[in-house]
Design a protein around this motif. Structure first.
Motif, PDB file in Angstrom:
ATOM      1  N   ALA A  43      35.369  21.690  25.681  1.00  0.00           N
ATOM      2  CA  ALA A  43      35.171  23.133  25.820  1.00  0.00           C
ATOM      3  C   ALA A  43      35.667  23.627  27.174  1.00  0.00           C
ATOM      4  N   MET A  44      35.439  22.846  28.230  1.00  0.00           N
ATOM      5  CA  MET A  44      35.927  23.246  29.548  1.00  0.00           C
ATOM      6  C   MET A  44      37.447  23.247  29.597  1.00  0.00           C
ATOM      7  N   LEU A  45      38.083  22.259  28.942  1.00  0.00           N
ATOM      8  CA  LEU A  45      39.549  22.231  28.904  1.00  0.00           C
ATOM      9  C   LEU A  45      40.094  23.455  28.174  1.00  0.00           C
ATOM     10  N   ILE A  86      34.836  18.449  42.886  1.00  0.00           N
ATOM     11  CA  ILE A  86      35.479  19.479  42.065  1.00  0.00           C
ATOM     12  C   ILE A  86      34.417  20.514  41.689  1.00  0.00           C
ATOM     13  N   TYR A  87      34.817  21.784  41.789  1.00  0.00           N
ATOM     14  CA  TYR A  87      33.923  22.886  41.464  1.00  0.00           C
ATOM     15  C   TYR A  87      34.562  23.740  40.372  1.00  0.00           C
ATOM     16  N   VAL A  88      33.692  24.386  39.600  1.00  0.00           N
ATOM     17  CA  VAL A  88      34.126  25.251  38.490  1.00  0.00           C
ATOM     18  C   VAL A  88      33.573  26.643  38.764  1.00  0.00           C
ATOM     19  N   ARG A  89      34.409  27.646  38.458  1.00  0.00           N
ATOM     20  CA  ARG A  89      33.962  29.020  38.609  1.00  0.00           C
ATOM     21  C   ARG A  89      34.691  29.885  37.577  1.00  0.00           C
ATOM     22  N   LEU A  90      34.124  31.059  37.336  1.00  0.00           N
ATOM     23  CA  LEU A  90      34.749  31.979  36.405  1.00  0.00           C
ATOM     24  C   LEU A  90      36.028  32.547  36.987  1.00  0.00           C
ATOM     25  N   ALA A  91      37.027  32.695  36.154  1.00  0.00           N
ATOM     26  CA  ALA A  91      38.299  33.241  36.606  1.00  0.00           C
ATOM     27  C   ALA A  91      38.358  34.742  36.413  1.00  0.00           C
ATOM     28  N   TYR A  92      37.262  35.361  35.998  1.00  0.00           N
ATOM     29  CA  TYR A  92      37.242  36.811  35.796  1.00  0.00           C
ATOM     30  C   TYR A  92      35.876  37.325  36.253  1.00  0.00           C
ATOM     31  N   THR A  93      35.792  38.596  36.413  1.00  0.00           N
ATOM     32  CA  THR A  93      34.532  39.221  36.820  1.00  0.00           C
ATOM     33  C   THR A  93      33.830  39.774  35.597  1.00  0.00           C
ATOM     34  N   PRO A  94      32.629  39.286  35.306  1.00  0.00           N
ATOM     35  CA  PRO A  94      31.948  39.768  34.087  1.00  0.00           C
ATOM     36  C   PRO A  94      31.671  41.260  34.185  1.00  0.00           C
ATOM     37  N   ALA A  95      31.734  41.924  33.033  1.00  0.00           N
ATOM     38  CA  ALA A  95      31.479  43.371  32.988  1.00  0.00           C
ATOM     39  C   ALA A  95      30.003  43.638  33.239  1.00  0.00           C
ATOM     40  N   GLU A 124      42.715  28.789  28.502  1.00  0.00           N
ATOM     41  CA  GLU A 124      42.715  30.232  28.260  1.00  0.00           C
ATOM     42  C   GLU A 124      42.483  31.030  29.541  1.00  0.00           C
ATOM     43  N   THR A 125      42.530  30.319  30.699  1.00  0.00           N
ATOM     44  CA  THR A 125      42.366  30.941  32.033  1.00  0.00           C
ATOM     45  C   THR A 125      41.078  31.752  32.133  1.00  0.00           C
ATOM     46  N   LEU A 126      40.019  31.217  31.531  1.00  0.00           N
ATOM     47  CA  LEU A 126      38.713  31.856  31.664  1.00  0.00           C
ATOM     48  C   LEU A 126      37.902  31.236  32.796  1.00  0.00           C
ATOM     49  N   ILE A 127      38.232  30.003  33.165  1.00  0.00           N
ATOM     50  CA  ILE A 127      37.572  29.351  34.289  1.00  0.00           C
ATOM     51  C   ILE A 127      38.636  28.732  35.183  1.00  0.00           C
ATOM     52  N   GLU A 128      38.240  28.411  36.398  1.00  0.00           N
ATOM     53  CA  GLU A 128      39.121  27.774  37.373  1.00  0.00           C
ATOM     54  C   GLU A 128      38.452  26.507  37.891  1.00  0.00           C
ATOM     55  N   LEU A 129      39.261  25.458  37.980  1.00  0.00           N
ATOM     56  CA  LEU A 129      38.815  24.188  38.552  1.00  0.00           C
ATOM     57  C   LEU A 129      39.454  24.064  39.935  1.00  0.00           C
ATOM     58  N   THR A 130      38.654  23.900  40.967  1.00  0.00           N
ATOM     59  CA  THR A 130      39.181  23.878  42.330  1.00  0.00           C
ATOM     60  C   THR A 130      38.364  22.918  43.184  1.00  0.00           C
ATOM     61  N   GLN A 131      38.856  22.661  44.397  1.00  0.00           N
ATOM     62  CA  GLN A 131      38.172  21.816  45.364  1.00  0.00           C
ATOM     63  C   GLN A 131      38.574  22.268  46.755  1.00  0.00           C
ATOM     64  N   ALA A 132      37.736  22.014  47.737  1.00  0.00           N
ATOM     65  CA  ALA A 132      37.995  22.474  49.106  1.00  0.00           C
ATOM     66  C   ALA A 132      39.165  21.750  49.728  1.00  0.00           C
ATOM     67  N   GLU A 133      39.327  20.471  49.446  1.00  0.00           N
ATOM     68  CA  GLU A 133      40.413  19.662  50.002  1.00  0.00           C
ATOM     69  C   GLU A 133      40.645  18.485  49.075  1.00  0.00           C
ATOM     70  N   MET A 188      31.685  26.254  24.584  1.00  0.00           N
ATOM     71  CA  MET A 188      32.444  27.131  25.470  1.00  0.00           C
ATOM     72  C   MET A 188      31.577  28.298  25.921  1.00  0.00           C
ATOM     73  N   SER A 189      30.809  28.829  24.980  1.00  0.00           N
ATOM     74  CA  SER A 189      29.908  29.923  25.347  1.00  0.00           C
ATOM     75  C   SER A 189      28.813  29.437  26.284  1.00  0.00           C
ATOM     76  N   LEU A 190      28.319  28.221  26.046  1.00  0.00           N
ATOM     77  CA  LEU A 190      27.285  27.680  26.933  1.00  0.00           C
ATOM     78  C   LEU A 190      27.803  27.488  28.359  1.00  0.00           C
ATOM     79  N   VAL A 191      29.039  27.028  28.482  1.00  0.00           N
ATOM     80  CA  VAL A 191      29.615  26.829  29.820  1.00  0.00           C
ATOM     81  C   VAL A 191      29.793  28.164  30.522  1.00  0.00           C
ATOM     82  N   LEU A 192      30.284  29.174  29.779  1.00  0.00           N
ATOM     83  CA  LEU A 192      30.448  30.494  30.386  1.00  0.00           C
ATOM     84  C   LEU A 192      29.099  31.084  30.788  1.00  0.00           C
TER      85      LEU A 192
END
Length: 293
Positions: A263-265, A284-293, A270-279, A229-233
């Motif tokens: 780990a991605m699941l 499928i793309y993955v991105r952080l669901a929060y802004t790192p400090a 925990e709503t730390l990442i988002e799975l999305t796609q353009a259409e 999980m830490s590696l993915v983040l």
């Protein structure tokens, strides 16, 4: 000599026969210039009208005025003759009204029934006006027999003018159309959600590619979900979007990829990442669901 005289007689008889036929044809044609045809019927010229031509009696009937009822007809007659509606000459109005009723009775008896009722009312008013006026018990003069008719005519005229004003007013769909402008409410684009079946299909594709490069090496390795999980983040930090397949390394084998997927699941749960796609059906793309400090 006899043969020559016989040939001359035959020629004379033919000339007389031709003249007789021409005279008969000219007698049948009307006296028109150059025998011009009146019409053509099925391509053939017609020089005179047929005698058995039938024209229905209602074929040439023309209605110049259409009224919505007896009151409409009375109001039309009053305005046309410039009668004072508060002092109606009942004799002239009744005569004109009955003339119109006689015309419509000949063609439409159902329509004439309503007009006959008003005709009876006009005749009654006319008869009451011929009688000497009677005073009431209080000594006052009786009401004018035309008062009720005048009241109905004035009310009908007001309603007709109001209806005409409403009909002349601008109407939606007839005189104008509503302008429609689409305004984007949100500046941040909303991407379609990834369904479980699409995520499952993407995972199957990755496993299929992993089987092509897997190593036949048996070893025991303890893998930590928290560590992956830490590696993915860490891989997602500083990057806006990362393709789903880039987070897996097929060379490390299927166990590592399974743990990475778990780990991605957990991160998505925990709503730390988002799975999305353009259409739909897009990568499928993955991105952080929060802004790192």
């Amino acid at each position: 000599m006899s043969a020559m005289s016989q040939g001359g007689a035959d020629a004379a008889s033919l000339d007389s026969l031709a003249q007789a036929l021409t005279a008969a044809t000219a007698a049948d044609m009307p006296e028109v210039v150059d025998q011009v045809a009146l019409a053509r019927l099925y391509g053939e010229p017609l020089f005179k009208l047929p005698q058995d031509l039938y024209i229905p009696p209602d074929a040439l009937q023309v209605f110049l005025e259409a009224f919505e009822g007896p009151l409409d007809l009375l109001l039309y007659l009053i305005r046309k003759q410039n009668f004072n509606i508060l002092d109606i000459p009942m004799a002239a109005l009744t005569r004109q009204y009955l003339a119109y009723v006689d015309e419509i009775r000949a063609s439409n008896l159902e329509l004439a029934a309503e007009y006959l009722l008003m005709a009876a009312m006009l005749i009654e008013i006319k008869s009451r006006m011929l009688l000497p006026p009677k005073k009431t018990e209080d000594g006052e003069e009786a009401e004018d027999p035309r008062a009720e008719l005048v009241r109905r005519l004035l009310e009908y005229e007001q309603m007709k003018l109001a209806a005409q004003a409403l009909a002349d007013a601008p109407q939606y769909g007839r005189d104008f159309l509503r302008a429609e402008v689409y305004v984007e409410q949100a500046l941040v684009p909303r991407f379609p959600d990834v369904s479980a079946s699409e995520l499952q299909q993407a995972w199957r594709d990755i496993l299929q590619r992993a089987k092509l490069v897997q190593h036949h090496k048996i070893s025991r390795e303890e893998l930590s979900v928290r560590e992956h999980m830490s590696l993915v983040l860490r891989q997602l930090q500083g990057r806006k979007f990362v393709e789903f397949g880039e987070l897996f390394d097929p060379e490390k084998g299927a166990p590592v990829m399974v743990v990475t997927f778990i780990a991605m699941l957990e991160l998505a749960k925990e709503t730390l990442i988002e799975l999305t796609q353009a259409e739909a059906f897009a990568p499928i793309y993955v991105r952080l669901a929060y802004t790192p400090a």
